[in-house]
Design an enzyme around this catalytic site. Structure first.
Site, PDB file in Angstrom:
ATOM      1  N   ASN A   9      30.351  33.230  44.778  1.00  0.00           N
ATOM      2  CA  ASN A   9      30.213  34.623  45.234  1.00  0.00           C
ATOM      3  C   ASN A   9      29.086  35.420  44.606  1.00  0.00           C
ATOM      4  O   ASN A   9      29.410  35.896  43.154  1.00  0.00           O
ATOM      5  CB  ASN A   9      31.236  35.322  45.090  1.00  0.00           C
ATOM      6  CG  ASN A   9      31.336  36.940  45.619  1.00  0.00           C
ATOM      7  OD1 ASN A   9      30.459  37.413  46.242  1.00  0.00           O
ATOM      8  ND2 ASN A   9      32.124  37.696  45.179  1.00  0.00           N
ATOM      9  N   LYS A  11      27.748  37.964  44.995  1.00  0.00           N
ATOM     10  CA  LYS A  11      27.578  39.477  45.159  1.00  0.00           C
ATOM     11  C   LYS A  11      26.146  40.042  45.337  1.00  0.00           C
ATOM     12  O   LYS A  11      25.670  39.285  46.389  1.00  0.00           O
ATOM     13  CB  LYS A  11      28.226  40.193  44.029  1.00  0.00           C
ATOM     14  CG  LYS A  11      29.602  39.288  43.539  1.00  0.00           C
ATOM     15  CD  LYS A  11      30.376  40.140  42.491  1.00  0.00           C
ATOM     16  CE  LYS A  11      31.695  39.145  42.311  1.00  0.00           C
ATOM     17  NZ  LYS A  11      32.404  39.790  41.116  1.00  0.00           N
ATOM     18  N   HIS A  96      37.647  41.135  49.415  1.00  0.00           N
ATOM     19  CA  HIS A  96      37.303  41.068  48.090  1.00  0.00           C
ATOM     20  C   HIS A  96      37.506  42.419  47.337  1.00  0.00           C
ATOM     21  O   HIS A  96      37.266  43.432  48.051  1.00  0.00           O
ATOM     22  CB  HIS A  96      35.772  40.501  47.920  1.00  0.00           C
ATOM     23  CG  HIS A  96      35.645  40.248  46.558  1.00  0.00           C
ATOM     24  ND1 HIS A  96      35.155  41.466  45.297  1.00  0.00           N
ATOM     25  CD2 HIS A  96      35.322  39.169  45.731  1.00  0.00           C
ATOM     26  CE1 HIS A  96      35.102  40.820  44.269  1.00  0.00           C
ATOM     27  NE2 HIS A  96      35.128  39.552  44.310  1.00  0.00           N
ATOM     28  N   GLU A  98      36.377  44.061  45.289  1.00  0.00           N
ATOM     29  CA  GLU A  98      35.190  45.115  45.123  1.00  0.00           C
ATOM     30  C   GLU A  98      34.960  45.797  46.598  1.00  0.00           C
ATOM     31  O   GLU A  98      34.779  46.991  46.603  1.00  0.00           O
ATOM     32  CB  GLU A  98      33.781  44.392  44.580  1.00  0.00           C
ATOM     33  CG  GLU A  98      33.854  44.247  43.129  1.00  0.00           C
ATOM     34  CD  GLU A  98      33.265  42.842  42.831  1.00  0.00           C
ATOM     35  OE1 GLU A  98      32.063  42.443  43.772  1.00  0.00           O
ATOM     36  OE2 GLU A  98      33.379  42.136  41.731  1.00  0.00           O
ATOM     37  N   GLU A 168      42.540  36.788  43.357  1.00  0.00           N
ATOM     38  CA  GLU A 168      41.838  37.148  42.245  1.00  0.00           C
ATOM     39  C   GLU A 168      42.308  38.464  41.641  1.00  0.00           C
ATOM     40  O   GLU A 168      42.259  39.599  42.333  1.00  0.00           O
ATOM     41  CB  GLU A 168      40.310  37.684  42.787  1.00  0.00           C
ATOM     42  CG  GLU A 168      39.488  36.257  43.446  1.00  0.00           C
ATOM     43  CD  GLU A 168      38.172  36.639  43.515  1.00  0.00           C
ATOM     44  OE1 GLU A 168      37.376  35.839  42.800  1.00  0.00           O
ATOM     45  OE2 GLU A 168      37.559  37.689  44.076  1.00  0.00           O
ATOM     46  N   GLY A 174      34.927  39.632  36.538  1.00  0.00           N
ATOM     47  CA  GLY A 174      33.640  40.554  35.806  1.00  0.00           C
ATOM     48  C   GLY A 174      34.123  40.932  34.589  1.00  0.00           C
ATOM     49  O   GLY A 174      33.216  41.792  34.000  1.00  0.00           O
ATOM     50  N   SER A 213      36.450  35.741  36.453  1.00  0.00           N
ATOM     51  CA  SER A 213      36.028  35.334  35.169  1.00  0.00           C
ATOM     52  C   SER A 213      35.992  33.691  34.757  1.00  0.00           C
ATOM     53  O   SER A 213      36.304  33.146  33.722  1.00  0.00           O
ATOM     54  CB  SER A 213      36.625  36.078  33.916  1.00  0.00           C
ATOM     55  OG  SER A 213      36.180  37.587  33.799  1.00  0.00           O
TER      56      SER A 213
HETATM   57  P1  PGA Z   1      33.890  37.121  38.439  1.00  0.00           P
HETATM   58  O1  PGA Z   1      33.763  37.538  39.789  1.00  0.00           O
HETATM   59  O2  PGA Z   1      33.769  35.454  38.320  1.00  0.00           O
HETATM   60  O3  PGA Z   1      32.361  37.436  37.775  1.00  0.00           O
HETATM   61  O4  PGA Z   1      34.867  37.589  37.606  1.00  0.00           O
HETATM   62  C1  PGA Z   1      34.622  36.772  40.433  1.00  0.00           C
HETATM   63  C2  PGA Z   1      34.617  37.416  41.849  1.00  0.00           C
HETATM   64  O5  PGA Z   1      34.788  38.577  42.150  1.00  0.00           O
HETATM   65  O6  PGA Z   1      34.921  36.601  43.079  1.00  0.00           O
END
Ligand code: PGA
Length: 249
Positions: A9, A11, A96, A98, A168, A174, A213
């Site tokens: 992903n 983003k 997701h 976010e 997640e 993140g 992460s």
């Molecule tokens: P991250 O994001 O690996 O940077 O924690 C995962 C995600 O949001 O899909």
């Protein structure tokens, strides 16, 4: 174990120029493999770049990070499932964290997006996950179960839908904090049993990915955990070198 699914992903990283360079570098070092599926979710403006780079690869799919539920109309800035399909998307990421927490997306909206994806005959990956507050209040199972059930509640032909789930935990995205393999397995087991209650034995076939992460150091341990069928990777998927390592896990 099922054939693992490793999903990147990006983003809001890697526009068309960077996406082209990334795909050239990655694909040059990643010959076709039948034992796993790779999905790349670029920003929408780089979707055609990723889709054309993977056009002759059945094992590497392009996806879209978000869609609108309508097919077309006066929705400035939005992209529909049929349009995403036309641009080369094979998979849609839905709900997701976010999208849920920054843009206020609700379970009801996720449900409409699942319907739109399945109508367009696109696979879709519904994301679920609890916040730190919900976790500390002991509500993880209740929250992820609600997100799963409500997200899928409107999809009429769920048994035949091409569906993936991503767990997640919001506190792990993140942040550098990762759920332990044991924690991930425990929640995946809850999700698996919900899926089987909803759609019978077909529920056993649905890949449940872990995200939050994931990096080159922890990917193998997480992927080896029971009921973890794949990984959804944000930060560590943006550069080809770390993504290549994870894709080969
Ligand atoms: P991250 O994001 O690996 O940077 O924690 C995962 C995600 O949001 O899909």
């Amino acid at each position: 174990m099922k054939r693992p699914v490793l999903a990147a992903n990006w983003k809001m990283n890697n526009g068309p120029t960077a996406a082209r360079t990334f795909m050239n570098t990655f694909l040059a070092s990643y010959p076709p493999r039948a034992d796993r599926t790779i999905i790349i979710f670029p920003p929408a403006v780089a979707l055609t770049t990723v889709a054309s780079a993977t056009a002759n690869r059945e094992d590497v799919l392009a996806g879209i990070q978000n869609i609108h539920w309508a097919e077309k109309g006066a929705f400035t800035g939005e992209i529909s499932a049929p349009m995403a399909k036309d641009a080369g998307a094979r998979v849609v990421l839905i709900g997701h964290s976010e999208r849920r927490h920054i843009f206020g997306e609700t379970d009801a909206q996720c449900a409409k997006k699942c319907v739109a994806s399945s109508r367009a005959k696109l696979a879709f990956m519904l994301c679920v996950g609890e916040t730190i507050g919900e976790r500390e209040a002991g509500e993880t199972e209740r929250v992820v179960t609600r997100q799963l059930r409500e997200g899928l509640s409107q999809t009429a032909n769920l048994i035949s839908a091409d569906l993936l789930i991503a767990y997640e935990p919001v506190w792990a995205i993140g942040t550098g904090l990762t759920a332990s393999a044991g924690d991930a397995s425990a929640i995946h087991t809850v999700l698996r049993s919900e899926l089987c209650q909803m759609i019978g034995t077909k529920g056993d076939e649905i890949p449940i990915l872990y995200g939050g992460s994931v990096n080159t150091e922890n990917a193998a341990g997480l992927l080896a955990a029971p009921e973890v069928d794949g990984l959804l990777v944000g930060g560590a998927s943006v550069e080809p070198a770390s993504w290549l390592t994870i894709a080969q896990t």
